[in-house]
Design a protein around this motif. Sequence first.
Motif, mmCIF file in Angstrom:
data_model
loop_
_atom_site.group_PDB
_atom_site.id
_atom_site.type_symbol
_atom_site.label_atom_id
_atom_site.label_comp_id
_atom_site.label_asym_id
_atom_site.label_seq_id
_atom_site.Cartn_x
_atom_site.Cartn_y
_atom_site.Cartn_z
ATOM 1 N N GLU A 51 0.835 -1.216 0.000
ATOM 2 C CA GLU A 51 0.000 0.000 0.000
ATOM 3 C C GLU A 51 0.866 1.261 0.000
ATOM 4 O OE1 GLU A 51 -4.254 -1.261 1.970
ATOM 5 O OE2 GLU A 51 -2.738 -0.490 3.352
ATOM 6 N N ARG A 52 1.926 1.223 0.816
ATOM 7 C CA ARG A 52 2.807 2.393 0.890
ATOM 8 C C ARG A 52 3.495 2.634 -0.445
ATOM 9 N NH1 ARG A 52 4.679 0.943 5.818
ATOM 10 N NH2 ARG A 52 6.578 0.069 4.965
ATOM 11 N N ARG A 53 3.975 1.549 -1.043
ATOM 12 C CA ARG A 53 4.729 1.716 -2.294
ATOM 13 C C ARG A 53 3.858 2.222 -3.427
ATOM 14 N NH1 ARG A 53 9.067 -3.154 -2.542
ATOM 15 N NH2 ARG A 53 10.093 -2.511 -0.617
ATOM 16 N N THR A 54 2.622 1.723 -3.483
ATOM 17 C CA THR A 54 1.764 2.138 -4.594
ATOM 18 C C THR A 54 1.023 3.423 -4.249
ATOM 19 O OG1 THR A 54 0.018 0.744 -3.681
ATOM 20 C CG2 THR A 54 1.350 -0.216 -5.438
ATOM 21 N N GLY A 55 1.012 3.752 -2.961
ATOM 22 C CA GLY A 55 0.240 4.910 -2.537
ATOM 23 C C GLY A 55 -1.259 4.674 -2.635
ATOM 24 N N LEU A 56 -1.659 3.407 -2.698
ATOM 25 C CA LEU A 56 -3.085 3.074 -2.854
ATOM 26 C C LEU A 56 -3.497 2.026 -1.832
ATOM 27 C CD1 LEU A 56 -3.195 2.503 -6.742
ATOM 28 C CD2 LEU A 56 -4.141 4.469 -5.504
ATOM 29 N N ALA A 480 11.384 7.752 -7.231
ATOM 30 C CA ALA A 480 10.924 8.067 -5.875
ATOM 31 C C ALA A 480 12.007 7.812 -4.824
ATOM 32 C CB ALA A 480 9.689 7.226 -5.540
ATOM 33 N N ARG A 484 12.772 9.518 -1.000
ATOM 34 C CA ARG A 484 12.612 8.620 0.143
ATOM 35 C C ARG A 484 13.878 8.629 1.007
ATOM 36 N NH1 ARG A 484 11.672 2.110 -0.099
ATOM 37 N NH2 ARG A 484 11.103 1.964 2.080
#
Length: 552
Positions: A51-56, A480, A484
């Motif tokens: 979820e964090r990586r995709t932002g979804l 990204a 980061r």
Amino acid sequence: VTRTFIAEPVLPPGRPRLVVTGFMGAGKTTAGRAAARLLGLPFIDLDEVIERRTGLPLNAIFERDGETGFRSLERVVVAEAARLSGAVVATGGGAVLDATSFAALAQGSVVSVLTAEPLELIRRIRGSAGRPLLDHGAEPGARALELLSQRAPAYEAAGEPLDTTQLDEVAVASELAGRFRGAGRDPLGRVRLDVHGPDSPYPVVIGEGSLDALGSEVRTALPRSVLAALVVDAGALGPAADRAAASLGAAGLKVERIAAAGGEGSKSLETVTRLWDRFAGVGLSLTDAVVVMGGGATLDAVGFAAATFARGVPLVNVPTTLLAMVDASVGGKVGVDRGPVKNLVGAFHHPRLVVADPATLASLPPRSLRGGMAEVVKAFVVGGVLGLDVMESMALEDPGGIPGTADLVWLIEQAVRIKAAYVSADPSDLGPRHALNLGHTFAHAIEAASDHAVPHGEAVAVGLVAAARLGAIAGPTDPALGDRLEVLLTRLGLPTRLPEGLDTDRMLDAMAVDKKRRAARSVFVVPAPGGVELLEIDPREALTAMSEPATP
Ligand SMILES: NC(=O)c1ccc[n+]([C@@H]2O[C@H](COP(=O)([O-])OP(=O)(O)OC[C@H]3O[C@@H](n4cnc5c(N)ncnc54)[C@H](O)[C@@H]3O)[C@@H](O)[C@H]2O)c1
């Protein structure tokens, strides 16, 4: 631009992992997190990472990419989790379906499959939203039962079941922790890793109390040694040195303590000749041992003295700075500076044993600890990127932004595993090991142009961000990553930008391979998926990457 890919090597095993899996609603995340707390190990929830990586949120990923798309993201993070050791990993409910990637994670892990009576699972699932596989069906309960029976064989094959129907979260967590303790070694006990040098593998022992085992470890590693020349860095004097001496003595070794000044200024031939004379004076022979306790500079100089005295006396490294623990103590490079040139004279002399006790770090100034953290971040970027997620989630202690001891031991363990893997793949530093220079071409230039006013670790921090930015411009690096790293390094109290007013001509001089031709090409290591790339480019191009602004 010449580009060469270096794949990340297979890592040596460290402490076992605890993998918590099971059907949705079984309580993997809650129980996994609580078990990790009981065990003093870091916790990673793989769905959260995705979820964090995709932002979804998961639902949106399923909507966008379908289940197949989600599973391929999951396969990547499961493979990354298989590169970490000594951690508690909660997987998504469907991770077991990809037998190959799950088997890699299960290898070296204690796997617990959380189960519950179907009706209880449905009751728990009803109480929560965001279950992408159920949200669209007309009857989520019926769909859940169908999925459950489809997946039952995969769960049965995955690991030992733990029925949570009658248990609350605390009971589940303590059962998980108990099973892990029973199956593996004491998770808070010492970590032992093997590094394969050119000769037989040598152990690296990490953890609190390992200093007190120094003597017995030396006895095991070097059964023929009678005398231990214990050379102690002035910075590492104190209770730790006394414990080391006592442990060596208690193991029946005759201990001769020798003082070393420590620091870069002492990394000289003068120090080495003085040591040769002392070694001769105490009658050191090539079946004895040189035990060196100190920072990287002391390890390098004393290691070189050991390599050259009597054509090579066995060496035991007891690093007392974080940088020395995660970098200088492993890999076999020893040597001294000559005039303005660092490491001009040296040799390969792999240690026979490394003992890293975090107790020795107690006297270290926070700035030096933070500098070592930059090398830990580098290790994760080149060899275990999920470690960055763990680092981002670690609580940091004030003052100085340093994690607590258990986390520190974990970080040292991971960084040494990564360094050890590259050393094993390339003991003489002829190829793959160059990956470890990530950020370092920039760092050396910053150190040189600032007349070493910027300490190494801080220069590495700036260099890591620059390498990520350069890699994003050149192609292989996820754009990204630079941002980061900036956030993480800043949180660790490290700089991420060039200091004001640094002389760029001096930096170019330092980066050019051919010092007379600034336009000469130099090699820069940049992060790439599954490894790094070596870019051979004009250093001026690299300099522009350093002034690249963060992506909005
Ligand atoms: N051989 C390798 O593979 C390798 C790898 C990386 C770095 N290095 C070398 O390591 C050196 C840098 O090492 P470093 O960062 O450890 O610095 P350092 O060895 O220069 O030590 C810095 C200072 O800390 C003091 N010190 C050491 N332990 C201490 C402690 N526990 N408490 C308080 N003070 C302590 C030292 O006396 C010194 O004054 C460089 O010379 C570098 O070239 C070698």
